[in-house]
Scaffold this motif. Structure first.
Motif, short mmCIF file in Angstrom:
data_model
loop_
_atom_site.label_atom_id
_atom_site.label_comp_id
_atom_site.label_asym_id
_atom_site.label_seq_id
_atom_site.Cartn_x
_atom_site.Cartn_y
_atom_site.Cartn_z
N SER A 119 0.83 -1.20 0.00
CA SER A 119 0.00 0.00 0.00
C SER A 119 0.87 1.25 0.00
N ALA A 120 1.95 1.21 0.80
CA ALA A 120 2.88 2.35 0.84
C ALA A 120 3.58 2.52 -0.51
N GLN A 121 3.92 1.42 -1.15
CA GLN A 121 4.58 1.49 -2.46
C GLN A 121 3.63 2.08 -3.51
N ASP A 122 2.38 1.69 -3.45
CA ASP A 122 1.39 2.25 -4.40
C ASP A 122 1.20 3.75 -4.14
N ARG A 123 1.19 4.12 -2.87
CA ARG A 123 1.02 5.52 -2.54
C ARG A 123 2.22 6.35 -3.02
N ILE A 124 3.41 5.77 -2.97
CA ILE A 124 4.61 6.46 -3.45
C ILE A 124 4.48 6.76 -4.95
N LYS A 125 3.95 5.79 -5.70
CA LYS A 125 3.76 6.01 -7.14
C LYS A 125 2.82 7.18 -7.39
N ALA A 126 1.76 7.26 -6.59
CA ALA A 126 0.80 8.36 -6.75
C ALA A 126 1.45 9.69 -6.38
N VAL A 127 2.27 9.68 -5.32
CA VAL A 127 2.94 10.91 -4.90
C VAL A 127 3.95 11.35 -5.96
N GLU A 128 4.67 10.40 -6.53
CA GLU A 128 5.65 10.74 -7.57
C GLU A 128 4.95 11.34 -8.80
N LYS A 129 3.78 10.81 -9.13
CA LYS A 129 3.01 11.36 -10.25
C LYS A 129 2.59 12.80 -9.95
N ARG A 130 2.17 13.02 -8.70
CA ARG A 130 1.77 14.36 -8.28
C ARG A 130 2.97 15.30 -8.29
N ILE A 163 4.64 21.28 -3.13
CA ILE A 163 5.87 20.55 -3.51
C ILE A 163 6.58 20.04 -2.25
N GLU A 164 6.68 20.87 -1.22
CA GLU A 164 7.34 20.47 0.02
C GLU A 164 6.55 19.37 0.73
N HIS A 165 5.22 19.49 0.68
CA HIS A 165 4.38 18.48 1.32
C HIS A 165 4.54 17.12 0.63
N LYS A 170 6.58 11.56 0.64
CA LYS A 170 7.34 10.48 0.01
C LYS A 170 8.43 9.96 0.95
N ALA A 171 9.11 10.89 1.62
CA ALA A 171 10.17 10.49 2.55
C ALA A 171 9.58 9.63 3.68
N GLY A 172 8.40 10.04 4.19
CA GLY A 172 7.76 9.27 5.25
C GLY A 172 7.35 7.89 4.79
N LEU A 173 6.84 7.79 3.57
CA LEU A 173 6.44 6.49 3.01
C LEU A 173 7.64 5.58 2.81
N LYS A 175 10.41 5.63 4.52
CA LYS A 175 10.83 5.17 5.85
C LYS A 175 9.92 4.05 6.34
N SER A 176 8.62 4.20 6.07
CA SER A 176 7.67 3.16 6.48
C SER A 176 7.98 1.83 5.80
N ILE A 177 8.33 1.89 4.53
CA ILE A 177 8.66 0.66 3.80
C ILE A 177 9.88 -0.02 4.39
N VAL A 178 10.89 0.78 4.74
CA VAL A 178 12.09 0.22 5.38
C VAL A 178 11.72 -0.44 6.70
N ASP A 179 10.84 0.21 7.47
CA ASP A 179 10.39 -0.36 8.75
C ASP A 179 9.61 -1.65 8.54
N TYR A 180 8.76 -1.69 7.52
CA TYR A 180 8.00 -2.90 7.23
C TYR A 180 8.93 -4.05 6.84
N GLN A 181 9.92 -3.74 6.03
CA GLN A 181 10.88 -4.77 5.62
C GLN A 181 11.64 -5.32 6.83
N LYS A 182 12.02 -4.42 7.72
CA LYS A 182 12.72 -4.84 8.94
C LYS A 182 11.80 -5.71 9.80
N GLU A 183 10.54 -5.31 9.90
CA GLU A 183 9.58 -6.08 10.69
C GLU A 183 9.39 -7.48 10.13
#
Length: 234
Positions: A119-130, A163-165, A170-173, A175-183
């Motif tokens: 879900s976080a990966q899909d959201r990153i794609k949407a953020v990158e498009k934005r 743009i800043e938001h 994206k940075a938060g997402l 980090k979340s992916i890294v945390d999920y992978q670690k978990e």
């Protein structure tokens, strides 16, 4: 008469309790009061009949008292760890009936973590498009300012904020992916360890070497056997 007097003198100290000890050199010391030679060894107060009334441990120095406290703390910690391991072993054996059960439980626990990560990966794609859209809009304002050849007010403040938001999101997402992978790694490691422990316990069980009773239960069973009683059931 003289013989009776000698016997009476020998018997006189026995009318009271005495203090007795064996020093570090193996010599025995007895006295109506604690002998000085007994200061550093265990001493006993005995009745005239020879019955031990009490056991008196030697006084400890500051260092000895500290060492004793530390040893007691270590012993309690070891007992605590052993009790926790027994609890885990009992739970492990009662929870899983086979290695396949452990694998199934692992996959069930990994599934929601994997779903959150996707879900976080899909959201990153949407953020990158934005972000692409926002950057193109920013370039439009920059290009317009350059063609005008005059000083411009610049892009709208809201555009800069967007743009800043997007960048922060994206940075938060990420980090979340890294945390999920670690978990997920931690979950796999935990189940791998549980499986190894389960297999080892089952092997001991087959060999008749597995005893998950507490020290208190073992001691109670020993006393029951000594008294000719059936050992208490768990």
């Amino acid at each position: 008469m003289k013989r009776l007097l000698i016997l009476a003198m020998l018997a006189a100290p026995a009318a009271h309790a005495a203090f007795k000890c064996t020093d570090k050199n193996g010599r025995t010391h007895i006295g109506d009061t604690p002998p000085a030679q007994c200061a550093d060894v265990t001493m006993f107060e005995v009745a005239p009949s020879g019955t031990v009334l009490r056991k008196i441990e030697p006084s400890l120095t500051g260092e000895q008292a500290k060492a004793k406290q530390e040893e007691e703390a270590r012993r309690k910690e070891q007992e605590k760890q052993a009790a926790e391991q027994r609890r885990k072993d009992i739970a492990l054996l009662s929870t899983y009936g086979s290695e396949r059960d452990i694998d199934t439980s692992r996959e069930i626990n990994l599934k929601p973590i994997d779903a959150r990560m996707k879900s976080a990966q899909d959201r990153i794609k949407a953020v990158e498009k934005r972000q692409k859209q926002l950057n193109e809009e920013m370039e439009f304002y920059k290009a317009g300012s350059s063609k005008a050849g005059t000083k411009s007010k610049g892009p709208p403040a809201q555009l800069t904020q967007d743009i800043e938001h997007a960048k922060a999101e994206k940075a938060g997402l990420e980090k979340s992916i890294v945390d999920y992978q670690k978990e997920m790694v931690e979950v796999r490691e935990r189940y791998d360890n549980d499986k190894k422990r389960w297999v080892a316990l089952k092997e001991l069980q087959r060999e008749g070497k597995l005893d998950l009773r507490s020290p208190q239960e073992i001691e109670a069973a020993k006393k029951a056997v000594e008294q000719g009683k059936p050992p208490p059931r768990r």
